[in-house]
Design an enzyme around this catalytic site. Structure first.
Site, PDB file in Angstrom:
ATOM      1  N   HIS A 166      42.735  40.310  41.681  1.00 45.96           N
ATOM      2  CA  HIS A 166      43.043  39.903  43.064  1.00 45.96           C
ATOM      3  C   HIS A 166      42.591  40.983  44.060  1.00 45.96           C
ATOM      4  O   HIS A 166      43.410  41.624  44.735  1.00 45.96           O
ATOM      5  CB  HIS A 166      44.553  39.664  43.157  1.00 45.96           C
ATOM      6  CG  HIS A 166      44.968  38.788  44.302  1.00 45.96           C
ATOM      7  ND1 HIS A 166      44.858  39.188  45.611  1.00 45.96           N
ATOM      8  CD2 HIS A 166      45.487  37.547  44.327  1.00 45.96           C
ATOM      9  CE1 HIS A 166      45.310  38.230  46.390  1.00 45.96           C
ATOM     10  NE2 HIS A 166      45.689  37.225  45.652  1.00 45.96           N
ATOM     11  N   GLU A 274      38.149  37.230  44.714  1.00 45.97           N
ATOM     12  CA  GLU A 274      38.912  37.420  43.480  1.00 45.97           C
ATOM     13  C   GLU A 274      38.209  36.738  42.300  1.00 45.97           C
ATOM     14  O   GLU A 274      38.127  35.510  42.249  1.00 45.97           O
ATOM     15  CB  GLU A 274      40.309  36.835  43.679  1.00 45.97           C
ATOM     16  CG  GLU A 274      40.974  37.273  44.973  1.00 45.97           C
ATOM     17  CD  GLU A 274      42.125  36.384  45.382  1.00 45.97           C
ATOM     18  OE1 GLU A 274      42.602  35.592  44.546  1.00 45.97           O
ATOM     19  OE2 GLU A 274      42.559  36.468  46.540  1.00 45.97           O
TER      20      GLU A 274
END
Ligand code: TA6
Length: 300
Positions: A166, A274
């Site tokens: 992330h 991500e």
């Protein structure tokens, strides 16, 4: 390469000046410096005491992305799973010098972190009762940061997982960036009830809350965060075994709505790109291993 370990934070640097910082909590990369500049975004209000996942850097999402589905082995896990809010162990550092040649040319330093089922809190052990082993490697070179995860099934039952890195990238101004490499790809738009769309832009501007899961991309084709000024990449991300890419910016209202996102205006200084395997489930059979990762190249 030099290494320091202090207060559950590992720092490593190269003689050419690049550095990386990783919190054992979540094995969360919280700093990557290249050319004296911070490449990652970390919120000023991020919790760095293990009380909740760090808002910034590269939180590691495993074994489920997003809110867990119902009637699934991950159903009672928190959003984005347990990896980013578990205490990992530092397994060690390895570096590759280039003896004889220009010793600064090929320098790299690799930090390895481990997490296994027995290390989880009792709550997580019970909610996801599989004998897994994770080894997360963070590799720094003069102009790239690589993060890769090895997942091993050390038990007797198969399990399913999703994984995602992330990554919060640090940018000067969200209005100056364009995301390239997404054209003609299918994405699920989480701001439009997860409906499916096809990307038409070769250089996607971010002008509002954006939360899109681009699916089944060629991992070797770079996703670029480019400057609108010169159309050149600020960041270029290639992947291995991670076929999906999430593009997220909370914009102002969602930024205000996150207590650990600050200052509110900081949505202008970050974009999440991500790399993950999240649009379906990887099944890992007993005794099997899976590996995947990303390589981020910075221009700055
Ligand atoms: O990466 C996109 C996303 O799934 C968004 O929907 C938003 O929820 C973001 O992750 C942050 O999630 P978190 O649990 O870290 O607040």
């Amino acid at each position: 390469p030099s290494l320091s370990i202090k207060d559950n934070v590992i720092e490593a640097s190269l003689p050419t000046g690049q550095s990386v910082q990783v919190h054992l909590y979540g094995a969360t990369v919280t700093s990557w410096k290249a050319n004296g500049k911070e490449q990652l975004f970390v919120s000023e209000k991020a919790h760095l005491d293990g009380s909740k996942p760090i808002r910034g850097g590269i939180p590691l999402v495993f074994p489920v992305f997003g809110p867990p589905p119902q009637n699934h082995a991950t159903s009672t896990l928190p959003q984005h799973g347990f990896a980013r809010n578990s205490n990992w162990e530092f397994l060690g550092k390895s570096s590759s010098d280039a003896p004889g040649k220009d010793s600064k040319a090929d320098l790299t330093v690799k930090l390895d972190f481990g997490l296994s089922h027995s290390m989880l809190t009792e709550e997580f052990r019970e909610t996801w009762p599989y004998e897994f082993g994770l080894v997360y490697s963070v590799t720094l070179t003069k102009d790239t940061l690589e993060t890769s995860l090895q997942v091993r099934n050390e038990g007797k039952q198969n399990f399913e997982f999703q994984v995602l890195m992330h990554t919060y990238l640090n940018i000067a101004d969200i209005s100056d960036v364009r995301v390239k490499g997404l054209e003609s790809k299918t994405y699920l738009d989480k701001t439009l009830q997860g409906t499916s769309h096809v990307e038409t832009s070769a250089a996607l501007p971010i002008t509002q809350e954006t939360d899109r899961v681009y699916q089944n991309l060629d991992p070797a084709v770079p996703i670029e965060v480019a400057s609108a000024k010169d159309n050149q990449p600020l960041f270029s991300i290639t992947r291995e075994a991670l076929g999906d890419v999430v593009v997220w910016n909370p914009w102002i209202e969602k930024a205000k709505g996150m207590a650990d996102f600050g200052p509110d205006e900081a949505y202008k200084n970050m974009i999440c790109v991500e790399a993950g395997s999240v649009s379906s489930w990887q099944t890992l059979e007993a005794g099997e291993a899976w590996e995947g990762g990303q390589s981020i190249k910075s221009r700055l």
